[in-house]
Design an enzyme around this catalytic site. Structure first.
Site, PDB file in Angstrom:
ATOM      1  N   CYS A   1       0.838  -1.207   0.000  1.00  0.00           N
ATOM      2  CA  CYS A   1       0.000   0.000   0.000  1.00  0.00           C
ATOM      3  C   CYS A   1       0.869   1.251   0.000  1.00  0.00           C
ATOM      4  O   CYS A   1       0.572   2.228  -0.706  1.00  0.00           O
ATOM      5  CB  CYS A   1      -0.939   0.002   1.200  1.00  0.00           C
ATOM      6  SG  CYS A   1      -2.085  -1.391   1.217  1.00  0.00           S
ATOM      7  N   ALA A   2       1.933   1.233   0.765  1.00  0.00           N
ATOM      8  CA  ALA A   2       2.854   2.362   0.804  1.00  0.00           C
ATOM      9  C   ALA A   2       3.491   2.569  -0.572  1.00  0.00           C
ATOM     10  O   ALA A   2       3.561   3.698  -1.072  1.00  0.00           O
ATOM     11  CB  ALA A   2       3.924   2.139   1.869  1.00  0.00           C
TER      12      ALA A   2
END
Length: 170
Positions: free
Chosen positions: A64-65
């Site tokens: 996600c990052a």
């Protein structure tokens, strides 16, 4: 909430996706989420722009990052494009992450309160009350032009295909 026909797995295990699956050609439903100031934000607030919806389970995971970092870099070169980063993370966590990472080109929005976005676009993971990973591109007239629901949540989206769709609209 409706169950979609999407076959999605998380770390190889099947999960149930809830909501109304969005498709290319659909009129983009308006939705309400909240920003870092706990203010309501609607998709319609971005009318007249191309909208990139970057959807993911939690900002506190590596994939996600990476997804947010990539779209932040790309957003810097896209004019008249709003890159909306949407998860059910609390707005404080989203803001903390962006501040620590120096991400200034994406707009982080939280669907944690009502799952309004997740339900209207078919991104809710029933088992976890998180959003599944994907990308939705909406043109200036609010027509959906690109949709990707990741079949395996732990994989990154197809950045090249999404960015190609955006560049065709600007």
């Amino acid at each position: 909430m409706n169950k979609t026909n999407l076959n999605v797995t998380f770390a190889g295990n099947p999960v149930t996706i809830l909501g109304n699956e969005i498709k290319v050609g659909d009129k983009a439903p308006d939705f309400t989420v909240i920003n870092e100031k706990l203010e309501s934000v609607k998709l319609s607030d971005f009318d007249g722009k191309v909208k990139v919806l970057v959807v993911y389970p939690s900002i506190d995971t590596g994939v996600c990052a990476a997804q947010n970092r990539k779209f932040n870099v790309e957003a810097n070169s896209l004019e008249d494009v709003a890159v909306l980063s949407i998860s059910v993370d609390l707005p404080f966590a989203q803001s903390r992450f962006c501040g620590a990472e120096g991400l200034e080109n994406i707009i982080t929005l939280s669907d944690h309160k009502d799952l309004d976005f997740g339900e209207k676009y078919g991104f809710v993971i029933e088992e976890f009350r998180l959003l599944t990973r994907g990308t939705v591109i909406i043109d200036k007239d609010n027509t959906v032009k690109y949709v990707e629901y990741l079949p395996e949540i732990t994989n990154e989206p197809d950045y090249d295909a999404a960015l190609k769709a955006v560049k065709e609209l600007i």
